[in-house]
Design a protein around this motif. Structure first.
Motif, PDB file in Angstrom:
ATOM      1  N   MET A 187       0.836  -1.183   0.000  1.00  0.00           N
ATOM      2  CA  MET A 187       0.000   0.000   0.000  1.00  0.00           C
ATOM      3  C   MET A 187       0.883   1.249   0.000  1.00  0.00           C
ATOM      4  N   LYS A 188       0.549   2.209  -0.838  1.00  0.00           N
ATOM      5  CA  LYS A 188       1.327   3.442  -0.944  1.00  0.00           C
ATOM      6  C   LYS A 188       1.108   4.307   0.295  1.00  0.00           C
ATOM      7  N   ALA A 189       2.119   5.097   0.643  1.00  0.00           N
ATOM      8  CA  ALA A 189       2.021   5.999   1.796  1.00  0.00           C
ATOM      9  C   ALA A 189       1.000   7.097   1.498  1.00  0.00           C
ATOM     10  N   ARG A 190       0.411   7.620   2.557  1.00  0.00           N
ATOM     11  CA  ARG A 190      -0.553   8.720   2.420  1.00  0.00           C
ATOM     12  C   ARG A 190       0.185  10.001   2.062  1.00  0.00           C
ATOM     13  N   THR A 191      -0.373  10.748   1.135  1.00  0.00           N
ATOM     14  CA  THR A 191       0.155  12.052   0.769  1.00  0.00           C
ATOM     15  C   THR A 191      -0.970  13.069   0.932  1.00  0.00           C
ATOM     16  N   ASP A 192      -0.628  14.351   0.820  1.00  0.00           N
ATOM     17  CA  ASP A 192      -1.667  15.379   0.892  1.00  0.00           C
ATOM     18  C   ASP A 192      -2.715  15.155  -0.184  1.00  0.00           C
ATOM     19  N   THR A 193      -2.268  14.838  -1.400  1.00  0.00           N
ATOM     20  CA  THR A 193      -3.214  14.597  -2.492  1.00  0.00           C
ATOM     21  C   THR A 193      -4.094  13.406  -2.180  1.00  0.00           C
ATOM     22  N   LYS A 194      -3.490  12.356  -1.683  1.00  0.00           N
ATOM     23  CA  LYS A 194      -4.266  11.151  -1.353  1.00  0.00           C
ATOM     24  C   LYS A 194      -5.273  11.455  -0.257  1.00  0.00           C
ATOM     25  N   GLU A 195      -4.871  12.218   0.740  1.00  0.00           N
ATOM     26  CA  GLU A 195      -5.792  12.596   1.823  1.00  0.00           C
ATOM     27  C   GLU A 195      -6.957  13.418   1.285  1.00  0.00           C
ATOM     28  N   LYS A 196      -6.663  14.335   0.366  1.00  0.00           N
ATOM     29  CA  LYS A 196      -7.718  15.163  -0.220  1.00  0.00           C
ATOM     30  C   LYS A 196      -8.673  14.315  -1.055  1.00  0.00           C
ATOM     31  N   ILE A 197      -8.134  13.338  -1.774  1.00  0.00           N
ATOM     32  CA  ILE A 197      -8.974  12.428  -2.561  1.00  0.00           C
ATOM     33  C   ILE A 197      -9.902  11.653  -1.635  1.00  0.00           C
ATOM     34  N   ILE A 198      -9.350  11.131  -0.549  1.00  0.00           N
ATOM     35  CA  ILE A 198     -10.158  10.382   0.422  1.00  0.00           C
ATOM     36  C   ILE A 198     -11.234  11.282   1.027  1.00  0.00           C
ATOM     37  N   GLU A 199     -10.843  12.474   1.436  1.00  0.00           N
ATOM     38  CA  GLU A 199     -11.793  13.394   2.066  1.00  0.00           C
ATOM     39  C   GLU A 199     -12.942  13.746   1.122  1.00  0.00           C
ATOM     40  N   LEU A 200     -12.616  14.107  -0.100  1.00  0.00           N
ATOM     41  CA  LEU A 200     -13.656  14.466  -1.062  1.00  0.00           C
ATOM     42  C   LEU A 200     -14.471  13.244  -1.474  1.00  0.00           C
ATOM     43  N   GLY A 201     -13.803  12.116  -1.683  1.00  0.00           N
ATOM     44  CA  GLY A 201     -14.520  10.885  -2.024  1.00  0.00           C
ATOM     45  C   GLY A 201     -15.509  10.490  -0.946  1.00  0.00           C
ATOM     46  N   THR A 202     -15.103  10.626   0.310  1.00  0.00           N
ATOM     47  CA  THR A 202     -15.992  10.325   1.430  1.00  0.00           C
ATOM     48  C   THR A 202     -17.215  11.245   1.406  1.00  0.00           C
ATOM     49  N   ALA A 203     -16.963  12.538   1.234  1.00  0.00           N
ATOM     50  CA  ALA A 203     -18.063  13.504   1.197  1.00  0.00           C
ATOM     51  C   ALA A 203     -19.023  13.206   0.041  1.00  0.00           C
ATOM     52  N   LEU A 204     -18.479  12.847  -1.108  1.00  0.00           N
ATOM     53  CA  LEU A 204     -19.332  12.543  -2.257  1.00  0.00           C
ATOM     54  C   LEU A 204     -20.158  11.282  -2.028  1.00  0.00           C
ATOM     55  N   ILE A 205     -19.557  10.252  -1.463  1.00  0.00           N
ATOM     56  CA  ILE A 205     -20.332   9.032  -1.184  1.00  0.00           C
ATOM     57  C   ILE A 205     -21.455   9.335  -0.206  1.00  0.00           C
ATOM     58  N   LYS A 206     -21.176  10.154   0.808  1.00  0.00           N
ATOM     59  CA  LYS A 206     -22.205  10.508   1.794  1.00  0.00           C
ATOM     60  C   LYS A 206     -23.317  11.366   1.198  1.00  0.00           C
ATOM     61  N   SER A 207     -23.024  12.072   0.125  1.00  0.00           N
ATOM     62  CA  SER A 207     -24.048  12.942  -0.444  1.00  0.00           C
ATOM     63  C   SER A 207     -24.728  12.361  -1.688  1.00  0.00           C
ATOM     64  N   ILE A 208     -23.969  11.673  -2.560  1.00  0.00           N
ATOM     65  CA  ILE A 208     -24.568  11.177  -3.798  1.00  0.00           C
ATOM     66  C   ILE A 208     -24.499   9.660  -3.942  1.00  0.00           C
ATOM     67  N   GLY A 209     -23.731   8.987  -3.093  1.00  0.00           N
ATOM     68  CA  GLY A 209     -23.621   7.532  -3.160  1.00  0.00           C
ATOM     69  C   GLY A 209     -22.450   7.066  -4.015  1.00  0.00           C
ATOM     70  N   TYR A 210     -21.986   5.870  -3.729  1.00  0.00           N
ATOM     71  CA  TYR A 210     -20.849   5.290  -4.443  1.00  0.00           C
ATOM     72  C   TYR A 210     -21.113   5.111  -5.940  1.00  0.00           C
TER      73      TYR A 210
END
Length: 188
Positions: free
Chosen positions: A1-24
């Protein structure tokens, strides 16, 4: 597994928000890349597939909940419940989103098997925490309820997830009423 980066954290954060609002199923790399101002290739670098991203989002939430469990470990049962209800209510204040478990349950039949498994793991973690909370609270004389803690935990989790979804339709007061009633039912 690749180490977490700022970009990866931002992807996770936004992806989480999108799943919670519009679904996977509605989530796309294009939505993430356009909102973050990056190329789709940057997302694919961290997550070769949407399934990889989805699994990491849920695993991240599991880790976050495990940190929550640790952070409230020194509190009494009622205080733990209060902190949980307050932290859960944040979904309403964050763009009227539903919880990740609720989003996963709604989309469950459309999820890849690996995501179904990690969502199930997350739900069992949450349910087992509630069971322990209810058992401890009952033994301490803080909580009073009929039936078994496992069943009461199921009712509480279902009621809270449903309350977030229904609040989208009829307002945040609905969630507050459900949470207040759940607490009241434990005092009876």
């Amino acid at each position: 597994m690749k180490a977490r980066t700022d970009t990866k954290e931002k992807i996770i954060e936004l992806g989480t928000a999108l799943i919670k609002s519009i679904g996977y199923p509605s989530l796309s790399y294009q939505q993430i890349s356009s909102q973050l101002g990056i190329k789709n290739a940057a997302i694919h670098y961290h997550y070769p597939s949407k399934e990889d991203l989805g699994c990491d989002i849920v695993s991240n939430e599991i880790a976050r909940f495990e940190k929550f469990i640790s952070s409230v470990s020194g509190l009494g049962p009622l205080e733990k419940l209060e902190v949980f209800l307050g932290s859960y209510r944040v979904h309403l204040e964050d763009g009227n989103k539903i919880c990740l478990i609720g989003a996963g349950a709604s989309d469950f039949l459309e999820l890849p098997k690996s995501m179904q498994l990690v969502y199930t793991e997350y739900l069992f973690l949450l349910k087992n925490w509630f069971i322990d909370l209810l058992e401890t609270g009952r033994k301490a004389g803080v909580f009073h309820f009929k039936g078994e803690p496992v069943n009461k935990a199921s009712v509480m989790i279902s009621a809270l997830a449903g309350a977030l979804q229904h609040a989208r339709l009829i307002g945040n007061d609905h969630y507050d009423a459900v949470a207040a009633q759940l607490k009241e039912d434990l005092k009876a």
